[in-house]
Design a protein around this motif. Structure first.
Motif, PDB file in Angstrom:
ATOM      1  N   MET A   1       4.720   7.232  -5.520  1.00  0.00           N
ATOM      2  CA  MET A   1       6.024   6.696  -5.121  1.00  0.00           C
ATOM      3  C   MET A   1       6.941   7.815  -4.651  1.00  0.00           C
ATOM      4  O   MET A   1       7.622   7.689  -3.633  1.00  0.00           O
ATOM      5  N   LEU A   2       6.962   8.922  -5.386  1.00  0.00           N
ATOM      6  CA  LEU A   2       7.816  10.040  -5.012  1.00  0.00           C
ATOM      7  C   LEU A   2       7.350  10.695  -3.711  1.00  0.00           C
ATOM      8  O   LEU A   2       8.173  11.145  -2.899  1.00  0.00           O
ATOM      9  N   LEU A   3       6.046  10.737  -3.500  1.00  0.00           N
ATOM     10  CA  LEU A   3       5.531  11.244  -2.226  1.00  0.00           C
ATOM     11  C   LEU A   3       6.016  10.392  -1.062  1.00  0.00           C
ATOM     12  O   LEU A   3       6.431  10.912  -0.023  1.00  0.00           O
ATOM     13  N   ALA A   4       5.949   9.079  -1.248  1.00  0.00           N
ATOM     14  CA  ALA A   4       6.399   8.176  -0.192  1.00  0.00           C
ATOM     15  C   ALA A   4       7.891   8.340   0.064  1.00  0.00           C
ATOM     16  O   ALA A   4       8.339   8.406   1.218  1.00  0.00           O
ATOM     17  N   LEU A   5       8.677   8.427  -1.005  1.00  0.00           N
ATOM     18  CA  LEU A   5      10.116   8.579  -0.848  1.00  0.00           C
ATOM     19  C   LEU A   5      10.475   9.927  -0.222  1.00  0.00           C
ATOM     20  O   LEU A   5      11.532  10.063   0.409  1.00  0.00           O
ATOM     21  N   SER A   6       9.600  10.905  -0.397  1.00  0.00           N
ATOM     22  CA  SER A   6       9.840  12.249   0.139  1.00  0.00           C
ATOM     23  C   SER A   6       9.272  12.431   1.539  1.00  0.00           C
ATOM     24  O   SER A   6       9.262  13.551   2.068  1.00  0.00           O
ATOM     25  N   SER A   7       8.825  11.350   2.143  1.00  0.00           N
ATOM     26  CA  SER A   7       8.255  11.416   3.484  1.00  0.00           C
ATOM     27  C   SER A   7       9.346  11.298   4.545  1.00  0.00           C
ATOM     28  O   SER A   7      10.499  10.955   4.255  1.00  0.00           O
ATOM     29  N   GLU A   8       8.979  11.581   5.779  1.00  0.00           N
ATOM     30  CA  GLU A   8       9.929  11.502   6.884  1.00  0.00           C
ATOM     31  C   GLU A   8      10.531  10.109   7.009  1.00  0.00           C
ATOM     32  O   GLU A   8      11.686   9.952   7.427  1.00  0.00           O
ATOM     33  N   LYS A   9       9.788   9.090   6.639  1.00  0.00           N
ATOM     34  CA  LYS A   9      10.261   7.713   6.787  1.00  0.00           C
ATOM     35  C   LYS A   9      11.443   7.422   5.876  1.00  0.00           C
ATOM     36  O   LYS A   9      12.349   6.656   6.242  1.00  0.00           O
ATOM     37  N   TYR A  10      11.456   8.011   4.687  1.00  0.00           N
ATOM     38  CA  TYR A  10      12.459   7.631   3.688  1.00  0.00           C
ATOM     39  C   TYR A  10      13.543   8.674   3.450  1.00  0.00           C
ATOM     40  O   TYR A  10      14.576   8.356   2.867  1.00  0.00           O
ATOM     41  N   MET A  11      13.358   9.914   3.881  1.00  0.00           N
ATOM     42  CA  MET A  11      14.408  10.913   3.698  1.00  0.00           C
ATOM     43  C   MET A  11      15.487  10.753   4.772  1.00  0.00           C
ATOM     44  O   MET A  11      15.186  10.564   5.948  1.00  0.00           O
ATOM     45  N   SER A  12      16.753  10.859   4.354  1.00  0.00           N
ATOM     46  CA  SER A  12      17.869  10.656   5.282  1.00  0.00           C
ATOM     47  C   SER A  12      17.992  11.802   6.282  1.00  0.00           C
ATOM     48  O   SER A  12      18.291  11.590   7.456  1.00  0.00           O
ATOM     49  N   LYS A  13      17.812  13.029   5.795  1.00  0.00           N
ATOM     50  CA  LYS A  13      17.897  14.227   6.635  1.00  0.00           C
ATOM     51  C   LYS A  13      19.146  14.212   7.520  1.00  0.00           C
ATOM     52  O   LYS A  13      20.262  14.141   7.011  1.00  0.00           O
ATOM     53  N   ASP A  14      18.980  14.221   8.845  1.00  0.00           N
ATOM     54  CA  ASP A  14      20.132  14.314   9.740  1.00  0.00           C
ATOM     55  C   ASP A  14      20.770  12.962  10.045  1.00  0.00           C
ATOM     56  O   ASP A  14      21.800  12.905  10.729  1.00  0.00           O
ATOM     57  N   GLN A  15      20.198  11.882   9.534  1.00  0.00           N
ATOM     58  CA  GLN A  15      20.784  10.563   9.807  1.00  0.00           C
ATOM     59  C   GLN A  15      22.074  10.351   9.032  1.00  0.00           C
ATOM     60  O   GLN A  15      23.005   9.705   9.511  1.00  0.00           O
TER      61      GLN A  15
ATOM     62  N   GLU B   1       0.807  -1.215   0.000  1.00  0.00           N
ATOM     63  CA  GLU B   1       0.000   0.000   0.000  1.00  0.00           C
ATOM     64  C   GLU B   1       0.843   1.269   0.000  1.00  0.00           C
ATOM     65  O   GLU B   1       0.446   2.288  -0.574  1.00  0.00           O
ATOM     66  N   ASP B   2       2.022   1.220   0.609  1.00  0.00           N
ATOM     67  CA  ASP B   2       2.840   2.441   0.684  1.00  0.00           C
ATOM     68  C   ASP B   2       3.641   2.703  -0.585  1.00  0.00           C
ATOM     69  O   ASP B   2       4.418   3.672  -0.635  1.00  0.00           O
ATOM     70  N   MET B   3       3.492   1.868  -1.609  1.00  0.00           N
ATOM     71  CA  MET B   3       4.087   2.048  -2.941  1.00  0.00           C
ATOM     72  C   MET B   3       5.586   1.780  -2.988  1.00  0.00           C
ATOM     73  O   MET B   3       6.217   1.942  -4.031  1.00  0.00           O
ATOM     74  N   ILE B   4       6.194   1.362  -1.888  1.00  0.00           N
ATOM     75  CA  ILE B   4       7.629   1.043  -1.857  1.00  0.00           C
ATOM     76  C   ILE B   4       7.766  -0.467  -1.691  1.00  0.00           C
ATOM     77  O   ILE B   4       7.307  -1.027  -0.696  1.00  0.00           O
TER      78      ILE B   4
END
Length: 410
Positions: free
Chosen positions: A337-351, A284-287
């Motif tokens: 798919m791009l929305l999911a990848l651009s979510s907090e779950k998939y963006m690396s950010k400070d990690q 469902e989350d497209m990933i």
């Protein structure tokens, strides 16, 4: 055999016609990529040619590789895309530096089958954006080198030449992407025969590389002497008969590109078949999970790289299909798919300083599992740029370089 594809198509139509989806802030995500890549540059010593490949799970440190690594073209490709996105000469200068580091690949015999990934993502984008003749020469020479791996008896390019066996000619599904190097060279001053070589590889792959449901094998082994198909196996999927997510993504991207380059409707039809089975089985989350048939789903690692590759491919494929509903379904799927990848779950950010988390490279080998991987970032950025151009009604791929961006390009 047609029934599952019909079901998939109907599901796609329903998916594409669902309620209006959340909109992606493309400019915000591009700014994020600029910020992350800036941090990565700061981690590479001045005048160094170390190329980022991955950030292992649970760490913040990049693993670096040299130019011979199959992933070496993605980092300079990212730099070229950032130059395209921003117009900032800083990115051009860095892209030129890392692209030039890969130049020996065009001057040596073939050490692997991935010259398309290495050279077309780097020098190919460099020539597209600057018209630099040295980049063009690098691309043309590399196409000739890749062609030396072609076996006319099997009708495909040899994969992993460093592991060649006397009676075994391996061809992996990833090789579909490297055909773009051959197509481009054949139309831009290279040997015209490269075009036929690429078509033969695509036709042979279409005939031998897929199961009845249009899921792809990772590897097809051919007899070196007779050229006959021996069997299909996997190295990076869960098992020989399972659908490895990134392998299916390579098929979607590859056959879409082959249709663009040949205008042959059989490749367009096939691109949709390999796409539909992928979309039908997505969570469902497209990933996707790293393999659609991995035994412990939903407790298996995801593969953001497969999602990024597929999103970029679907934006292009949506331009070619005859059905307006299916075109909308493909584009809608790509945007989700791009929305999911651009979510907090998939963006690396400070990690870490990559763009994305949660990609899986070689699960059976125990490497790059739930990691940040450079090719996930490359195709994510490519997809963002394609979507931005699509929304602005601009060519997603330059007319004088690859294709025009309109249904009337058929």
């Amino acid at each position: 055999m047609k029934k599952p594809i019909l079901i998939a198509s109907l599901a796609l139509l329903a998916f594409g016609c669902s309620q209006k989806q959340e909109q992606l802030d493309i400019d915000k995500q591009l700014e994020y990529c600029v910020a992350q890549a800036t941090k990565t540059l700061d981690l590479i010593p001045d005048d160094s040619s170390m190329i980022p490949r991955n950030v292992p799970h649970g760490t913040a440190e990049w693993t670096f590789v040299i130019y011979k690594d199959w992933t070496s073209g993605f980092w300079p490709g990212i730099l070229w895309y950032l130059y395209e996105a921003t117009g900032d000469a800083k990115w051009k200068d860095e892209a030129v530096h890392f692209t030039n580091y890969l130049k020996p690949l065009s001057e040596m015999s073939a050490i692997n089958h991935d010259l398309g990934f290495q050279v077309f993502c780097s020098a190919g984008n460099g020539y597209r954006l600057t018209g630099n003749g040295e980049d063009k020469t690098m691309v043309l020479k590399s196409a000739d080198t890749l062609a030396t791996l072609y076996n006319p008896l099997a009708g495909t390019i040899l994969s992993w030449p460093e592991h060649k066996h006397d009676f075994q000619h391996n061809t992996i599904i990833d090789n579909m992407i490297n055909l773009e190097l051959l197509f481009w060279a054949s139309k831009n001053g290279g040997d015209p025969a490269l075009y036929d070589l690429a078509v033969n590889h695509a036709e042979t792959t279409m005939e031998n590389h897929f199961r009845e449901d249009f899921s792809a094998y990772h590897v097809i082994q051919y007899d070196t002497i007779t050229g006959q198909r021996v069997k299909g196996i996997t190295h990076q999927g869960f098992a020989d008969e399972t659908m490895w997510a990134r392998g299916q993504a390579w098929a979607i991207y590859g056959f879409t590109m082959v249709y663009r380059e040949t205008n042959d409707p059989k490749f367009l039809a096939f691109a949709q078949k390999v796409t539909d089975v992928y979309l039908e089985r997505l969570p469902e989350d497209m990933i996707p999970f790293w393999d659609f048939d991995a035994p412990n789903i939903p407790n298996e690692p995801k593969d953001a790289s497969a999602a990024a590759i597929t999103a970029s491919a679907l934006l292009e494929l949506s331009l070619y299909v005859d059905s307006a509903d299916k075109a909308e379904a493909y584009r809608s799927a790509a945007e989700k798919m791009l929305l999911a990848l651009s979510s907090e779950k998939y963006m690396s950010k400070d990690q870490n300083t990559a763009f994305l988390l949660h990609s899986t490279g070689h699960h059976p080998n125990g490497t790059e599992i739930d990691a940040s991987i450079i090719y996930a970032d490359y195709y994510y950025l490519e997809a963002l740029l394609r979507l931005k151009k699509l929304k602005s009604n601009e060519p997603i791929i330059d007319t004088d370089y690859k294709i025009v961006n309109a249904n009337n390009a058929k």
